[in-house]
Every structure is written in C-alpha cells, then in structure tokens.
Enzyme design. Sequence first.
Site, PDB file in Angstrom:
ATOM      1  N   ASP A 147       0.845  -1.193   0.000  1.00  0.00           N
ATOM      2  CA  ASP A 147       0.000   0.000   0.000  1.00  0.00           C
ATOM      3  C   ASP A 147       0.883   1.246   0.000  1.00  0.00           C
ATOM      4  OD1 ASP A 147      -2.521   1.181  -0.075  1.00  0.00           O
ATOM      5  OD2 ASP A 147      -2.497   1.557   2.076  1.00  0.00           O
ATOM      6  N   TYR A 149       1.101   5.732  -0.597  1.00  0.00           N
ATOM      7  CA  TYR A 149       0.712   6.932   0.172  1.00  0.00           C
ATOM      8  C   TYR A 149       0.786   8.100  -0.805  1.00  0.00           C
ATOM      9  CZ  TYR A 149       0.936   9.352   4.812  1.00  0.00           C
ATOM     10  OH  TYR A 149       0.694  10.063   5.963  1.00  0.00           O
ATOM     11  N   HIS A 154      -3.459  13.950   1.419  1.00  0.00           N
ATOM     12  CA  HIS A 154      -3.647  13.004   2.524  1.00  0.00           C
ATOM     13  C   HIS A 154      -2.413  12.988   3.426  1.00  0.00           C
ATOM     14  CE1 HIS A 154      -4.760   9.389   4.737  1.00  0.00           C
ATOM     15  NE2 HIS A 154      -3.622   8.827   4.372  1.00  0.00           N
ATOM     16  N   ARG A 163       2.046  15.003  13.603  1.00  0.00           N
ATOM     17  CA  ARG A 163       3.299  15.760  13.817  1.00  0.00           C
ATOM     18  C   ARG A 163       3.055  17.206  13.402  1.00  0.00           C
ATOM     19  NH1 ARG A 163       4.552  11.388  10.832  1.00  0.00           N
ATOM     20  NH2 ARG A 163       4.402  12.723   9.009  1.00  0.00           N
ATOM     21  N   GLU A 219     -10.259   3.723   4.426  1.00  0.00           N
ATOM     22  CA  GLU A 219      -9.440   4.548   3.527  1.00  0.00           C
ATOM     23  C   GLU A 219      -9.898   4.299   2.095  1.00  0.00           C
ATOM     24  OE1 GLU A 219      -5.311   5.506   5.814  1.00  0.00           O
ATOM     25  OE2 GLU A 219      -5.238   3.815   4.446  1.00  0.00           O
ATOM     26  N   GLU A 221      -9.348   4.113  -1.607  1.00  0.00           N
ATOM     27  CA  GLU A 221      -8.162   3.929  -2.451  1.00  0.00           C
ATOM     28  C   GLU A 221      -8.543   3.229  -3.751  1.00  0.00           C
ATOM     29  OE1 GLU A 221      -4.676   2.345  -0.601  1.00  0.00           O
ATOM     30  OE2 GLU A 221      -5.226   3.077   1.408  1.00  0.00           O
ATOM     31  N   ASP A 253      -8.762   0.299   2.611  1.00  0.00           N
ATOM     32  CA  ASP A 253      -7.691  -0.081   3.537  1.00  0.00           C
ATOM     33  C   ASP A 253      -8.147   0.283   4.953  1.00  0.00           C
ATOM     34  OD1 ASP A 253      -5.227  -0.687   4.702  1.00  0.00           O
ATOM     35  OD2 ASP A 253      -4.352   1.248   4.169  1.00  0.00           O
ATOM     36  N   ARG A 257      -6.994   3.614  13.920  1.00  0.00           N
ATOM     37  CA  ARG A 257      -6.093   4.759  14.117  1.00  0.00           C
ATOM     38  C   ARG A 257      -5.422   4.766  15.477  1.00  0.00           C
ATOM     39  NH1 ARG A 257      -5.265   5.715   8.933  1.00  0.00           N
ATOM     40  NH2 ARG A 257      -7.131   6.445   7.842  1.00  0.00           N
ATOM     41  N   GLN A 260      -2.674   2.319  15.268  1.00  0.00           N
ATOM     42  CA  GLN A 260      -1.676   2.858  14.334  1.00  0.00           C
ATOM     43  C   GLN A 260      -0.791   3.914  15.016  1.00  0.00           C
ATOM     44  OE1 GLN A 260      -3.491   4.502  10.814  1.00  0.00           O
ATOM     45  NE2 GLN A 260      -1.546   5.069   9.876  1.00  0.00           N
ATOM     46  N   TYR A 264       3.142   2.783  14.984  1.00  0.00           N
ATOM     47  CA  TYR A 264       3.673   3.021  13.639  1.00  0.00           C
ATOM     48  C   TYR A 264       5.134   3.449  13.582  1.00  0.00           C
ATOM     49  CZ  TYR A 264       3.722   8.171  13.319  1.00  0.00           C
ATOM     50  OH  TYR A 264       4.012   9.495  13.450  1.00  0.00           O
ATOM     51  N   LYS A 273      -3.607  -2.234  10.309  1.00  0.00           N
ATOM     52  CA  LYS A 273      -4.169  -2.339   8.968  1.00  0.00           C
ATOM     53  C   LYS A 273      -4.279  -3.779   8.464  1.00  0.00           C
ATOM     54  CE  LYS A 273      -2.699   2.277   7.604  1.00  0.00           C
ATOM     55  NZ  LYS A 273      -3.735   2.818   6.718  1.00  0.00           N
ATOM     56  N   THR A 277      -8.649  -5.788   4.432  1.00  0.00           N
ATOM     57  CA  THR A 277      -8.611  -4.846   3.310  1.00  0.00           C
ATOM     58  C   THR A 277      -9.649  -5.352   2.315  1.00  0.00           C
ATOM     59  OG1 THR A 277      -6.224  -4.563   3.620  1.00  0.00           O
ATOM     60  CG2 THR A 277      -7.148  -3.801   1.518  1.00  0.00           C
ATOM     61  N   THR A 380      -4.639   6.541   0.459  1.00  0.00           N
ATOM     62  CA  THR A 380      -5.906   7.267   0.574  1.00  0.00           C
ATOM     63  C   THR A 380      -5.953   8.431  -0.409  1.00  0.00           C
ATOM     64  OG1 THR A 380      -5.897   6.729   2.907  1.00  0.00           O
ATOM     65  CG2 THR A 380      -7.408   8.467   2.206  1.00  0.00           C
ATOM     66  N   GLU A 394      -9.071  12.300   8.569  1.00  0.00           N
ATOM     67  CA  GLU A 394      -8.929  13.651   8.008  1.00  0.00           C
ATOM     68  C   GLU A 394     -10.210  14.466   8.139  1.00  0.00           C
ATOM     69  OE1 GLU A 394      -6.832  13.980   4.038  1.00  0.00           O
ATOM     70  OE2 GLU A 394      -7.042  11.820   4.246  1.00  0.00           O
TER      71      GLU A 394
HETATM   72 MN    MN Z   1      -3.837   2.953   2.979  1.00  0.00          MN
END
Ligand code: MN
Length: 458
Positions: A147, A149, A154, A163, A219, A221, A253, A257, A260, A264, A273, A277, A380, A394
């Site tokens: 997957d 990005y 996104h 961050r 997500e 996609e 996906d 969260r 994650q 992560y 994840k 899927t 996404t 988001e």
């Molecule tokens: Mn994804």
Amino acid sequence: MAGRDAAMTDTTDPSLVSWVESAHDPATDFPIQNLPFGVFRRAGTEEVPRVGVAIGDQVLDLCACLGEGLMGDLADTPAALACASPSLNPLMGLGRAQWTMLRRQVSRVLRAGGTPTRYDRERAERILLPQAEAELFVPAEIGDYTDFYASIAHATHVGALFRPDNPLLPNYKWVPIGYHGRASSVVASGTPVRRPSGQRKGPADDAPSFGPSRSLDYELEIGAFVGPGNALGTRVAIDEAEAHVFGLVLLNDWSARDLQAWEYQPLGPFLAKSFATTVSPWVVTLEALEPFRVPAAPRPAGDPAPLPYLTSVVDQARGGFAITVEVWLRTARMREAGAPAVRLTRGAFADMYWTVAQLLAHHASNGCNLRPGDLLGSGTISGEPRDARGCLLEITARGAEPLALPGGETRAFLEDGDEVILRGLCERDGATRIGFGECRGIVTAAERSTPAGGMATI
Ligand code: MN
C-alpha cells in the site's frame, strides 16, 4: 473513421450496442465499453469459481463461452483457457496482447449484430447469470500486497495530525512512500469486517491497554493488479510499467487509528491495517480506461522533478486516470429506518502526486519481483476540501470535529453496524460512462475477551 475520437479504440467506441438490455441502463457501471473481469460462481453452490465479465446487471460466463464455441479464433489459446481458472492470475500473467485479444472477442460476443452471432434468447440465457445470483470472489490470488501513500493532500493532513510541526516529511516529494500490507486478509466486497483489538495508548495514558479499537476508519483507495511482473533482480522501466498493470479496482484499507498511532514508529503500519482490506470484485482494465487518461497531476512550482527512473514523457502526458471516487456510509440506524446511504466524500484519483506507473516502477526499482496478481494500493485519495477527504481521520481531525449525519447521528470514527461503500466512475463528453461497481463492508463487533483471558466469538 472520420471524426472519431483519437482516444477511442474499437472496444470503447460509444456507438457500440450490446444485446444485453441492462447494459444500456444510463446508470449502469457496466456498459459494453467497460467489460471488467472478475471471478464468480452461482451463489449457494459449490461450483468451481471461474472467470466472468460484468455486462449491465449480468455476468457473462467466459468458461461457458468456450464451451459454446464463442471464443472464435481464441479457442485453445492460453487466454481462453485462463478463463476456466478459479482466479485471474493465469490471465494476468499473459500480458497485454492476450488481454486485448480476449477483450475484443468478449466485445464481439456481446455486441448486437456482432460476430460470432445468430444469438437467440435461449443461447444468451445459457451464458449469462444475473449478478444478483452470483457469488463474487477476490479476483486474484494475491501473493503480495503493498500500500502506497500517493496523495500529497492526505499525507499532509495526516502528518499535521500526528506531527503538527513537521507534517510532510522531507522524503515525500522524492520517493513514493509505501508499506508492505498483508495479502491474507484481503477480502471480497460484502465480507463483514470485525472490529480489531490491539494496543491503544492515548496521549494522556501512562501505559497502553489491550482492547477493541476505538478509532476504526476506512481509507478510500484504488488498487492496481499486477500483470506479468518482473524477475527478481531486474527493474521495470517507467515506460514499461503500464504493461505490468492488468487493471484497477476500488480498495478500502480499513485502519485502526489508535493502534496505528501507538505502533507506527519506527517501522510503519502493522496490526492497525492487517485485519482486513476490502477490494471490489470487478477489475477494470486499462483498455476500458483508455478514454479517461489524463496527464499526471502537475507538481506545484518549486517541487523537485521526479528522478529520471520515475520520469517519462508519456507518463507525464497521460499517466493519470480521471476516476471520480466516492465514500458512502449507511449506519445500522439508517438501515433500520430505511434511509439511504449518505455520501461522505467525492474525490479525484487524477490528483495523486505519483502515477500508477511511477508506483510500479519504483516498487521494482531495487530488483524486487512483482508477480501476477500482486496488489498495489494507491494510498488514501484525498483533496483539500473536507468533502474530498478519503478517511474519517482527516474529515473529523482525528475525532475532534465529528461529522453530523442525516437523522441526527454523529461520527468521529466508525461504529459497529456501519456499512462503508466505495464507488468509482469515469465520465466525459464523447465517451460512454463506466464505473467500478461497489466495494462494501459492514463493521461488526470485536471479538470479546472472556474472563479467563481467552477469546470467545460473539
Ligand atoms: Mn492505505
């Protein structure tokens, strides 16, 4: 043909008419210009799954076409024989020349007044199955799932949530970012998705706890299924990359969260994840998407040009796909009230920062071998406006700004009983509108812990 659109090939010509009446419904995703491939069997049977093509609200059984002598010059060719397989992998491995021949033959079979013909109703009914009576499978045996990005909007939105001082990491505009997903948990549209459990640790918590995810998300996609692929130790040139793309599907996906956020760093997504899927059952080929090719999204002034191995004049000129992608939500309460699903998102796949060809060429750039049936997720698909963002993370700013739904409910993240439906469609003047069908899943309750610490199924 005078005045014919240069982007049209014979199988996407808008003047084509099928003898399957539902293929003319203006709302169908599957007119004769689409002809997506899938794997199906009659629902409620133990038949061996086989290859079919969606046409209107029907499935054309390509295996039966072979038996009925409808494969014409293709009889006994690898492309025709691949249609008897319970997955699309053999067909995917054959390459574009064979795919195109098979597509042309299917188009001829379904064409009103086409050849081979002398169709009578009875013969037609033998090789068609209503989609409502078909069980549809994940269309390929997926050896590896990666997957990406590829939406910079996104990446920027999510980066800002996790961050705030450093939303977009410095590598983003140079290297297509991805992670290795889990092929074993890729499921067919309609498969219920059980809420995962895992380690959750909020900013205010001293230590993590184990339990059902409280921030389950989807997500939006697009997935690309790999065709022939490359041998280990060899690369794929950017200009050859699309020869290794059999076609595209919708992909959800699903993401936890809270799991994650805690797991992560430093190696990327893992259990947040890999629990599920979902992919749509019909693979829309690049031939069908030909009228909807657009330039790669222009990079903002000041952004670096992609490195040479990711740069191609052809890819820059037509590496994008004008696919409108949507997320629809129907909660349990909406279902009980008979209320329709509500659209949460409408986004544009053409806006992605990296093209499908760039993702594939990058994946193979270290000599990693891609194999028929491998699945590449786009990441996404998001735009700037709130209603163009492809996940709840988001849309709700990590739950801080819940979404108001018709009927008075709100959502920060998904609740048990929520059904998420992805849709995709292509339309433009001078071409016949085609779609991707649906990619659906209903969230079910987490597996429950027993007092002894073991697990019991609810
Ligand atoms: Mn994804």
